[in-house]
Design an enzyme around this catalytic site. Structure first.
Site, mmCIF file in Angstrom:
data_model
loop_
_atom_site.group_PDB
_atom_site.id
_atom_site.type_symbol
_atom_site.label_atom_id
_atom_site.label_comp_id
_atom_site.label_asym_id
_atom_site.label_seq_id
_atom_site.Cartn_x
_atom_site.Cartn_y
_atom_site.Cartn_z
ATOM 1 N N ARG A 238 11.051 -5.335 11.431
ATOM 2 C CA ARG A 238 10.259 -4.296 12.093
ATOM 3 C C ARG A 238 8.765 -4.382 11.776
ATOM 4 O O ARG A 238 7.955 -3.704 12.393
ATOM 5 C CB ARG A 238 10.810 -2.911 11.719
ATOM 6 N N TYR B 100 -35.810 -10.541 2.068
ATOM 7 C CA TYR B 100 -34.713 -11.357 1.552
ATOM 8 C C TYR B 100 -35.133 -11.945 0.217
ATOM 9 O O TYR B 100 -36.138 -12.661 0.125
ATOM 10 C CB TYR B 100 -34.326 -12.489 2.518
ATOM 11 N N ALA C 253 -42.915 -5.357 2.868
ATOM 12 C CA ALA C 253 -41.986 -5.416 3.999
ATOM 13 C C ALA C 253 -41.976 -6.809 4.615
ATOM 14 O O ALA C 253 -43.020 -7.419 4.793
ATOM 15 C CB ALA C 253 -42.404 -4.397 5.052
ATOM 16 N N ALA D 51 -50.771 -10.534 2.554
ATOM 17 C CA ALA D 51 -49.768 -10.407 3.617
ATOM 18 C C ALA D 51 -49.807 -11.623 4.530
ATOM 19 O O ALA D 51 -50.864 -12.183 4.796
ATOM 20 C CB ALA D 51 -50.042 -9.141 4.424
HETATM 21 C C1 UD1 Z 1 17.812 1.296 2.484
HETATM 22 C C2 UD1 Z 1 19.107 2.041 2.081
HETATM 23 C C3 UD1 Z 1 19.025 3.475 2.560
HETATM 24 C C4 UD1 Z 1 17.789 4.139 2.002
HETATM 25 C C5 UD1 Z 1 16.528 3.330 2.320
HETATM 26 C C6 UD1 Z 1 15.359 3.890 1.551
HETATM 27 C C7 UD1 Z 1 20.948 0.443 2.053
HETATM 28 C C8 UD1 Z 1 22.132 -0.060 2.792
HETATM 29 N N1 UD1 Z 1 20.235 1.383 2.688
HETATM 30 O O1 UD1 Z 1 17.783 1.236 3.898
HETATM 31 O O2 UD1 Z 1 20.172 4.191 2.148
HETATM 32 O O3 UD1 Z 1 17.678 5.454 2.518
HETATM 33 O O4 UD1 Z 1 16.697 1.970 1.929
HETATM 34 O O5 UD1 Z 1 14.172 3.275 1.882
HETATM 35 O O6 UD1 Z 1 20.705 0.011 0.963
HETATM 36 N N2 UD1 Z 1 16.827 -6.468 1.014
HETATM 37 C C9 UD1 Z 1 17.200 -7.662 0.444
HETATM 38 N N3 UD1 Z 1 18.246 -8.355 0.944
HETATM 39 C C10 UD1 Z 1 18.994 -7.878 1.986
HETATM 40 C C11 UD1 Z 1 18.613 -6.651 2.575
HETATM 41 C C12 UD1 Z 1 17.538 -5.949 2.068
HETATM 42 O O7 UD1 Z 1 16.562 -8.127 -0.521
HETATM 43 O O8 UD1 Z 1 19.949 -8.563 2.381
HETATM 44 C C13 UD1 Z 1 15.666 -5.731 0.468
HETATM 45 C C14 UD1 Z 1 14.521 -5.584 1.452
HETATM 46 O O9 UD1 Z 1 13.529 -6.567 1.224
HETATM 47 C C15 UD1 Z 1 13.969 -4.196 1.126
HETATM 48 C C16 UD1 Z 1 15.123 -3.462 0.478
HETATM 49 O O10 UD1 Z 1 16.090 -4.426 0.145
HETATM 50 O O11 UD1 Z 1 12.889 -4.285 0.205
HETATM 51 C C17 UD1 Z 1 15.741 -2.418 1.398
HETATM 52 O O12 UD1 Z 1 16.210 -3.030 2.593
HETATM 53 P P1 UD1 Z 1 15.949 -2.384 4.005
HETATM 54 O O13 UD1 Z 1 16.532 -3.297 5.026
HETATM 55 O O14 UD1 Z 1 14.558 -1.981 4.174
HETATM 56 O O15 UD1 Z 1 16.900 -1.097 3.908
HETATM 57 P P2 UD1 Z 1 16.749 0.275 4.694
HETATM 58 O O16 UD1 Z 1 17.303 0.114 6.058
HETATM 59 O O17 UD1 Z 1 15.377 0.782 4.575
#
Ligand code: UD1
Ligand code: CA
Length: 453
Positions: free
Chosen positions: A15, A363, A377, A420
């Protein structure tokens, strides 16, 4: 209790619509991941594991100083899957704290509370938010105990109204994670292995789940797109502005203030609207910064005024100076006390002693100027011959007339005056007056002839 932290930071963040990994987008001038790691470090964990994707080779050099263990998750199959990848690196006897790399505003105290809550089971941080859409909801039973976390995509219509959300911050013993994580499935709307499913799993086996609420929900806001990034940035800036105001700095409008670095300020400094501070900024007492100024790695001593629309970078400015409006002070410049720099003056890599004035359109590059010298100036130093840079040395109490060109390398000794419009190519002695310009010709009645042409 030995704490090991797991930071989830894999994936581009679809996103965000970006080529940069999501957690490297900046808040207050620093990548979100850096902010999270700095916060995490305040807990003195025995080890920090950061889960990143395969496209993340740039991380290693960026984070040398943090000594983290990089864990690779080739495919982003969900937050539960991400923690599973880190599991083999964790010590059986440790306590684990999971934080999300896209949640940069979380405070150390909240993380600490979460680890305490998770001591005998699972600890998590929730928050009551004005708009819970898109977030995991905390499901509680009638007696208020946490039963599960349901993601937005799996939610039933009657659960939609729940405004207590999951922050993503979770703590449990490594033993618990080793036992329960492998049981999670991807049987949900997104087909991902959710870390959040640990909660229902724990509850079903009689493990205690304690949710603590963040005192301020804004602390746990996550960033999934650039709109949320901008919102988190504003919250971060508001916090910094408030910190500075508590330290005795007046800020005309905290919603039009941006600091992307660190500020040390004395008492009674003031900042008008749209000031941007970057890098390390040090201000003495009673320093006034006008609107639209940009300061980057700058030290300014007490009682100095920086007037509106001035840009200062890598410079040191003394007491009781006045700089601007519309001045540009470039790297390597020091202004001693009582220096006056006016509009459209550019100064680079130069040292101006106390009492020097350059009030308009000048300058000064690679220049050293003695006390109480006046730069007229339009005067400029010609420091560049097309190949090399050369220095200009100007003594004390020198008068540089308007529109003169000082062709470097050159020395203008103390007490001298340059008329000047002169182009000065040879050194000027102490107390000399130098006039270097064509003599004025006068043609009587020439004005009428000129107009009749
Ligand atoms: C997640 C939570 C949600 C919470 C929200 C808060 C889960 C399933 N959902 O949703 O309950 O309310 O955060 O902000 O956990 N990431 C990985 N590997 C993966 C997937 C994600 O490292 O396979 C990391 C992403 O980089 C990110 C974090 O985990 O920093 C959260 O993942 P994201 O996909 O943003 O989860 P949300 O949909 O925001
Ligand atoms: Ca998120």
């Amino acid at each position: 209790m030995q704490i090991e932290v797991i930071v989830l930071a894999a994936g581009q963040g679809t996103r965000m619509t970006s080529r940069i990994p999501k957690v490297l987008h900046t808040v207050g001038g620093k990548p979100m991941l850096t902010r999270v790691l700095e916060t995490v470090n305040s807990l003195s964990p025995s080890q920090t594991h950061v889960v990143i994707g395969d496209n993340a080779s740039g991380f290693h050099s960026l984070y040398d100083e943090f000594h983290v263990n990089w864990v690779h998750q080739s495919e982003q199959l969900g937050t539960g899957h991400a923690v599973l990848q880190a599991l083999p690196y964790l010590n059986e006897g440790s306590h684990a704290l999971v934080v999300y790399g896209d949640c940069p505003l979380v405070k150390p105290s909240t993380l600490k509370r979460c680890t305490v809550e998770g001591q005998d089971g699972v600890g998590l941080v929730s928050a009551v938010v004005p708009d819970p859409f898109g977030l995991g909801r905390i499901i509680r039973n009638p007696s208020g105990e946490v039963e599960a976390i349901i993601e937005q995509t799996d939610i039933s219509s009657d659960q939609c109204a729940i405004d207590e959300i999951n922050s993503g911050i979770l703590s449990a013993s490594v033993g618990f994670l080793s036992e329960y994580l492998p049981r999670l499935t991807d049987n949900n709307a997104q087909g991902e292995i959710y870390l959040t499913d640990l909660v229902a799993e724990a509850v079903s086996k009689g493990v205690q789940v304690n949710a603590i609420q963040a005192t301020d929900y804004r602390e746990v806001l996550g960033v999934n797109d650039r709109i949320q990034l901008a919102q988190v940035e504003r919250i971060f800036q508001q916090r910094q502005a408030e910190d500075l105001m508590k330290q005795g700095v007046s800020i005309a409008d905290p919603s039009r203030f941006d600091c992307r670095g660190s500020v040390k300020a004395g008492m009674d400094c003031s900042m008008d609207i749209n000031v941007i501070l970057e890098g390390d900024i040090e201000l003495g007492d009673n320093v006034q910064i006008g609107s639209n100024c940009i300061l980057r790695n700058v030290q300014i001593a007490s009682n100095t005024i920086i007037k509106e629309n001035t840009v200062i970078e890598d410079a040191k400015i003394g007491r009781e100076c006045s700089v601007g409006p519309f001045a540009r002070i470039r790297p390597g410049t020091t202004l001693d006390d009582n220096v006056g720099i006016g509009n459209f003056v550019e100064i680079k890599n130069s040292q101006l002693a106390s009492g020097v004035k350059a009030a308009h359109l000048a300058y000064l590059g690679d220049t050293e100027i003695g006390t109480d010298t006046n730069i007229g100036a339009g005067a400029i130093t010609c420091n560049y011959d097309g190949k090399d840079k050369h220095r200009t040395i100007i003594g004390d109490n020198v008068f540089i007339g308007s529109n003169s060109s000082l062709i470097a390398p050159i020395t203008i000794e103390s007490g001298s005056a340059v008329a000047a419009g002169s182009s000065i190519t040879r050194n000027v002695d102490t107390d000399a007056l130098v006039i270097e310009r064509a003599e004025q010709r006068v043609v009587k009645g020439g004005g009428t002839r000129f107009r009749r042409r």
